[in-house]
Scaffold this motif. Structure first.
Motif, PDB file in Angstrom:
ATOM      1  N   GLY A   1     -16.792   2.803   5.986  1.00  0.00           N
ATOM      2  CA  GLY A   1     -16.480   1.661   5.121  1.00  0.00           C
ATOM      3  C   GLY A   1     -17.413   1.554   3.930  1.00  0.00           C
ATOM      4  N   LEU A   2     -17.708   0.316   3.571  1.00  0.00           N
ATOM      5  CA  LEU A   2     -18.411   0.054   2.307  1.00  0.00           C
ATOM      6  C   LEU A   2     -19.859  -0.392   2.523  1.00  0.00           C
TER       7      LEU A   2
ATOM      8  N   LEU B  43     -11.437  13.545  -2.932  1.00  0.00           N
ATOM      9  CA  LEU B  43     -11.717  12.137  -3.194  1.00  0.00           C
ATOM     10  C   LEU B  43     -13.180  12.032  -3.592  1.00  0.00           C
TER      11      LEU B  43
ATOM     12  N   HIS C 248     -16.195  15.176   4.556  1.00  0.00           N
ATOM     13  CA  HIS C 248     -15.308  15.299   5.720  1.00  0.00           C
ATOM     14  C   HIS C 248     -13.869  15.486   5.271  1.00  0.00           C
TER      15      HIS C 248
ATOM     16  N   MET D  41     -11.718   4.540  -4.327  1.00  0.00           N
ATOM     17  CA  MET D  41     -11.971   3.383  -3.498  1.00  0.00           C
ATOM     18  C   MET D  41     -10.691   2.702  -3.005  1.00  0.00           C
ATOM     19  N   ARG D  42      -9.777   3.513  -2.506  1.00  0.00           N
ATOM     20  CA  ARG D  42      -8.559   2.956  -1.906  1.00  0.00           C
ATOM     21  C   ARG D  42      -8.388   3.552  -0.519  1.00  0.00           C
ATOM     22  N   ILE D  43      -8.061   2.700   0.434  1.00  0.00           N
ATOM     23  CA  ILE D  43      -7.682   3.204   1.752  1.00  0.00           C
ATOM     24  C   ILE D  43      -6.258   3.737   1.642  1.00  0.00           C
TER      25      ILE D  43
ATOM     26  N   ARG E  34       0.827  -1.204   0.000  1.00  0.00           N
ATOM     27  CA  ARG E  34       0.000   0.000   0.000  1.00  0.00           C
ATOM     28  C   ARG E  34       0.864   1.257   0.000  1.00  0.00           C
TER      29      ARG E  34
ATOM     30  N   LEU F 140      -9.990   5.710   8.855  1.00  0.00           N
ATOM     31  CA  LEU F 140     -10.940   5.651   7.747  1.00  0.00           C
ATOM     32  C   LEU F 140     -12.271   6.323   8.064  1.00  0.00           C
ATOM     33  N   ASP F 141     -12.660   7.255   7.186  1.00  0.00           N
ATOM     34  CA  ASP F 141     -13.989   7.887   7.251  1.00  0.00           C
ATOM     35  C   ASP F 141     -14.283   8.488   8.627  1.00  0.00           C
TER      36      ASP F 141
ATOM     37  N   VAL G 200      -1.748  10.402   3.849  1.00  0.00           N
ATOM     38  CA  VAL G 200      -2.796  11.308   4.328  1.00  0.00           C
ATOM     39  C   VAL G 200      -2.193  12.484   5.092  1.00  0.00           C
TER      40      VAL G 200
ATOM     41  N   VAL H 228     -10.125  14.310   5.225  1.00  0.00           N
ATOM     42  CA  VAL H 228      -9.562  12.968   5.276  1.00  0.00           C
ATOM     43  C   VAL H 228      -8.440  12.929   6.314  1.00  0.00           C
ATOM     44  N   THR H 229      -8.547  11.931   7.203  1.00  0.00           N
ATOM     45  CA  THR H 229      -7.501  11.692   8.218  1.00  0.00           C
ATOM     46  C   THR H 229      -7.079  10.228   8.098  1.00  0.00           C
TER      47      THR H 229
ATOM     48  N   ASN I  86     -13.249  14.174   1.421  1.00  0.00           N
ATOM     49  CA  ASN I  86     -13.891  12.980   0.884  1.00  0.00           C
ATOM     50  C   ASN I  86     -15.383  13.097   1.056  1.00  0.00           C
ATOM     51  N   ILE I  87     -16.130  12.465   0.132  1.00  0.00           N
ATOM     52  CA  ILE I  87     -17.570  12.347   0.324  1.00  0.00           C
ATOM     53  C   ILE I  87     -17.878  10.887   0.602  1.00  0.00           C
ATOM     54  N   HIS I  88     -18.675  10.680   1.649  1.00  0.00           N
ATOM     55  CA  HIS I  88     -18.972   9.316   2.091  1.00  0.00           C
ATOM     56  C   HIS I  88     -20.486   9.136   2.103  1.00  0.00           C
TER      57      HIS I  88
HETATM   58  N1  LIG Z   1      -6.791   6.853   5.279  1.00  0.00           N
HETATM   59  C1  LIG Z   1      -7.971   7.104   4.652  1.00  0.00           C
HETATM   60  N2  LIG Z   1      -8.153   6.641   3.397  1.00  0.00           N
HETATM   61  C2  LIG Z   1      -9.351   6.863   2.783  1.00  0.00           C
HETATM   62  C3  LIG Z   1     -10.395   7.547   3.434  1.00  0.00           C
HETATM   63  C4  LIG Z   1     -10.156   8.030   4.761  1.00  0.00           C
HETATM   64  O1  LIG Z   1     -11.044   8.670   5.390  1.00  0.00           O
HETATM   65  N3  LIG Z   1      -8.939   7.796   5.325  1.00  0.00           N
HETATM   66  N4  LIG Z   1     -11.654   7.675   2.809  1.00  0.00           N
HETATM   67  C5  LIG Z   1     -11.871   6.669   1.772  1.00  0.00           C
HETATM   68  C6  LIG Z   1     -13.134   6.688   0.998  1.00  0.00           C
HETATM   69  N5  LIG Z   1     -13.947   5.517   1.391  1.00  0.00           N
HETATM   70  C7  LIG Z   1     -15.205   5.813   1.854  1.00  0.00           C
HETATM   71  O2  LIG Z   1     -15.643   6.987   1.854  1.00  0.00           O
HETATM   72  C8  LIG Z   1     -13.481   4.176   1.301  1.00  0.00           C
HETATM   73  C9  LIG Z   1     -12.811   3.757   0.153  1.00  0.00           C
HETATM   74  C10 LIG Z   1     -12.334   2.443   0.058  1.00  0.00           C
HETATM   75  C11 LIG Z   1     -12.533   1.545   1.094  1.00  0.00           C
HETATM   76  C12 LIG Z   1     -11.963   0.155   0.985  1.00  0.00           C
HETATM   77  O3  LIG Z   1     -12.263  -0.721   1.789  1.00  0.00           O
HETATM   78  N6  LIG Z   1     -11.131  -0.055  -0.048  1.00  0.00           N
HETATM   79  C13 LIG Z   1     -10.443  -1.370  -0.252  1.00  0.00           C
HETATM   80  C14 LIG Z   1     -10.569  -1.794  -1.701  1.00  0.00           C
HETATM   81  C15 LIG Z   1     -12.030  -1.786  -2.104  1.00  0.00           C
HETATM   82  C16 LIG Z   1     -12.167  -2.028  -3.616  1.00  0.00           C
HETATM   83  O4  LIG Z   1     -11.133  -2.061  -4.306  1.00  0.00           O
HETATM   84  O5  LIG Z   1     -13.329  -2.137  -4.050  1.00  0.00           O
HETATM   85  C17 LIG Z   1      -8.956  -1.212   0.043  1.00  0.00           C
HETATM   86  O6  LIG Z   1      -8.403  -0.089  -0.142  1.00  0.00           O
HETATM   87  O7  LIG Z   1      -8.372  -2.240   0.411  1.00  0.00           O
HETATM   88  C18 LIG Z   1     -13.200   1.948   2.241  1.00  0.00           C
HETATM   89  C19 LIG Z   1     -13.688   3.261   2.345  1.00  0.00           C
HETATM   90  C20 LIG Z   1     -10.723   6.742   0.780  1.00  0.00           C
HETATM   91  N7  LIG Z   1      -9.535   6.412   1.495  1.00  0.00           N
END
Ligand SMILES: Nc1nc2c(c(=O)[nH]1)N[C@@H](CN(C=O)c1ccc(C(=O)N[C@@H](CCC(=O)O)C(=O)O)cc1)CN2
Ligand SMILES: NCC(=O)N[C@@H]1O[C@H](COP(=O)([O-])[O-])[C@@H](O)[C@H]1O
Length: 214
Positions: free
Chosen positions: A120-121, A88, A140, A92-94, A67, A146-147, A100, A142-143, A109-111
């Motif tokens: 999460g999802l 964002l 919100h 769809m990437r953490i 990552r 997650l979210d 960050v 981004v920190t 980000n918009i959630h």
């Molecule tokens: N460190 C942070 N990263 C991200 C944030 C955040 O607040 N802090 N917001 C997300 C956006 N998001 C929901 O709003 C979100 C995006 C992706 C995932 C997730 O589980 N992704 C998986 C892969 C999923 C896929 O490929 O379909 C992963 O990264 O392993 C959860 C929440 C953006 N990033």
């Protein structure tokens, strides 16, 4: 941040929120989308960017890539645009803590939920399964967690018995397209800050104002 706050949008899919921001920037000019970066080469949002003559880049996840290594490549791609604000929009990437922290206070980000509910999802189905009577969207900062960053603005939608995840998503999308451009504009007008883990608009803590969309 003006004139012309430089906005960089990260996407992974359809890009309807990107389109809403493109359309609003065309009307208001305080912000300029200088680039769109996707982790998915087939993201329709890339087509939307091309249609508006906005530069695009793709940073595709490599097999078994750590990552942090991916995020380092993503940062190089972003830095080329020298953005003031990173948005964002269905990205769809953490993101790693280090990534960050490099953009904290200027990445939003918009959630698709009324945070702190349903991080999460699969938020729409979770709201239906919980028999919630209201749902919505949150913008919100981004920190690393997650979210969980400081909430800036929320919009609510009613949940009816006949709703499915798809019908609920449609209602949430409509609200997203109203509130996200508003937040981008606030930032470009230098009215929005993140300080001591809170979001402030015109110096007032948004948590004290209830985050409610007008
Ligand atoms: N460190 C942070 N990263 C991200 C944030 C955040 O607040 N802090 N917001 C997300 C956006 N998001 C929901 O709003 C979100 C995006 C992706 C995932 C997730 O589980 N992704 C998986 C892969 C999923 C896929 O490929 O379909 C992963 O990264 O392993 C959860 C929440 C953006 N990033
Ligand atoms: N956790 C992140 C997440 O689920 N984000 C959601 O992805 C959708 C992207 O739509 P779009 O590509 O049409 O803007 C939006 O509904 C956004 O809230």
């Amino acid at each position: 941040m003006s004139p012309n706050c430089r906005v960089l949008v990260l996407i992974s899919g359809n890009g309807s929120n990107l389109q809403a921001i493109i359309d609003d920037c065309d009307d208001h000019l305080e912000a300029e989308i200088v680039g769109v970066v996707s982790n998915k080469p087939d993201a329709y949002g890339l087509i939307r960017a091309h249609q508006s003559e906005i530069d695009t880049s793709c940073v595709i996840v490599r097999k078994d890539e750590a990552r942090s290594d991916y995020d380092a490549r993503l940062k190089l791609a972003i830095d080329k645009y020298q953005p003031d604000l990173i948005v964002l929009a269905g990205f769809m990437r953490i993101l790693s803590d280090e990534f960050v922290q490099g953009f904290e206070g200027r990445m939003i980000n918009i959630h698709p939920s009324l945070l702190p509910k349903y991080t999460g999802l699969n938020t729409h189905q979770r709201a239906i399964d919980a028999k919630d009577t209201e749902h919505g969207a949150s913008v919100h900062f981004v920190t690393p967690e997650l979210d969980s960053g400081p909430i800036i603005l929320q919009a609510k939608v009613p949940v009816y018995d006949e709703d499915t995840a798809d019908t609920l998503a449609d209602k949430v999308h409509q609200q997203e397209h109203a509130i996200y451009p508003m937040v981008v504009k606030w930032f470009s007008q230098n009215r929005l800050q993140m300080k001591d883990g809170k979001a402030f608009l015109d110096g007032k803590a948004l948590e004290d104002m209830g985050y409610a969309a007008d």
